[in-house]
Enzyme design. Structure first.
Site, PDB file in Angstrom:
ATOM      1  N   CYS A   1      -8.102  11.835  25.321  1.00 44.86           N
ATOM      2  CA  CYS A   1      -7.572  10.736  24.527  1.00 44.86           C
ATOM      3  C   CYS A   1      -8.499  10.552  23.335  1.00 44.86           C
ATOM      4  O   CYS A   1      -9.657  10.172  23.487  1.00 44.86           O
ATOM      5  CB  CYS A   1      -7.506   9.452  25.354  1.00 44.86           C
ATOM      6  SG  CYS A   1      -6.972   8.019  24.376  1.00 44.86           S
TER       7      CYS A   1
ATOM      8  N   GLU B   1      -1.052  11.841  21.236  1.00 44.94           N
ATOM      9  CA  GLU B   1      -1.450  13.197  21.598  1.00 44.94           C
ATOM     10  C   GLU B   1      -0.753  14.168  20.648  1.00 44.94           C
ATOM     11  O   GLU B   1       0.264  13.831  20.034  1.00 44.94           O
ATOM     12  CB  GLU B   1      -1.106  13.528  23.050  1.00 44.94           C
ATOM     13  CG  GLU B   1      -2.138  13.057  24.067  1.00 44.94           C
ATOM     14  CD  GLU B   1      -3.513  13.648  23.869  1.00 44.94           C
ATOM     15  OE1 GLU B   1      -3.676  14.558  23.009  1.00 44.94           O
ATOM     16  OE2 GLU B   1      -4.440  13.210  24.570  1.00 44.94           O
TER      17      GLU B   1
END
Length: 246
Positions: A2, A114
């Site tokens: 992340c 992402e």
């Protein structure tokens, strides 16, 4: 992993959601649609005041710098490389095991970004397409995190606020559901019924703590492509969440 996320809730909302009785009086952090490593982020934690370790544990909402700096680090620069900790090994890695045992936190988020490797456009060359991944029901996510104290050796007085830096990291896991189609890793979020147990500094058993870490949003996540404008940390605003054509 992340590397970017979205956190737009104000202190009033966060205090209500996480049962913080005495939230900060002022909004020290503004809504952020492009949270990046080394920036300050909201964290929820249960702790006793450092100046009085015998005082009762209380729940706090406070800004921490994203990128954990271990207490033994020679300088704070290492934090930029420690934004994530893998759930599979977080309890045993030297940089994280002490914090995993005693200093756990929640990092509120609306969702995260992402990037997926793809081929498209007129050139046909590989490129990375960003996606915004979030709970289908729009609820806030509570990323499982760790926090740490680091003493700045350049500050002489121990009671100087500048002497201590508080930093955090996000625990990641194998991606599931929509997130898994974009990237193999994702931040690990806790369900509401696990908040208290995760934050309690009294809980120390690694197996019991790891059992609290389940699939984010119970697997009910949605993903949509967004503009590559999110690639630049200087870009910010709700327009970053608008769906883009791919």
């Amino acid at each position: 992993m992340c590397g970017r996320y979205v956190s737009t809730r104000g202190t009033e909302d966060l205090a209500r959601l996480f049962q913080v009785a005495d939230p900060p009086a002022e909004e020290s952090l503004t809504p952020n649609w492009n949270v990046a490593p080394t920036q300050e982020v909201w964290a929820v934690l249960d702790r006793a005041p450092r100046e009085d370790a015998d005082a009762p544990v209380r729940r706090e909402l406070r800004p921490l710098r994203w990128g954990l700096v271990p207490s033994w680090a020679k300088d704070a620069g290492i934090g930029s490389r420690m934004i994530n900790a893998r759930v599979e090994t977080v309890h045993e890695k030297p940089a994280y095991r002490s914090a995993f045992a005693k200093r756990r936190c929640l990092l509120p988020a609306d969702g995260f970004y992402e990037w997926q490797q793809t081929t498209g456009g007129t050139t046909g060359k590989p490129r990375k397409q960003p996606y915004f991944i979030h709970p289908e029901d729009g609820r806030v996510m509570a990323f499982a995190g760790l926090y740490e104290y680091w003493r700045d050796p350049d500050v002489k007085q121990d009671d100087d606020p500048a002497a201590w830096l508080m930093t955090c990291t996000i625990i990641t896991t194998e991606a599931t559901d929509a997130a898994g189609r974009v990237h193999p890793r994702m931040p690990l979020a806790l369900t509401e019924d696990h908040y208290d147990a995760w934050l309690s500094p009294e809980r120390r058993d690694p197996d019991e703590l790891r059992a609290l870490l389940t699939r984010p949003a119970d697997g009910r996540l949605a993903a949509r492509p967004v503009s590559t404008a999110v690639n630049n940390v200087r870009n910010n605003g709700p327009h970053l969440l608008e769906e883009a054509s791919v």
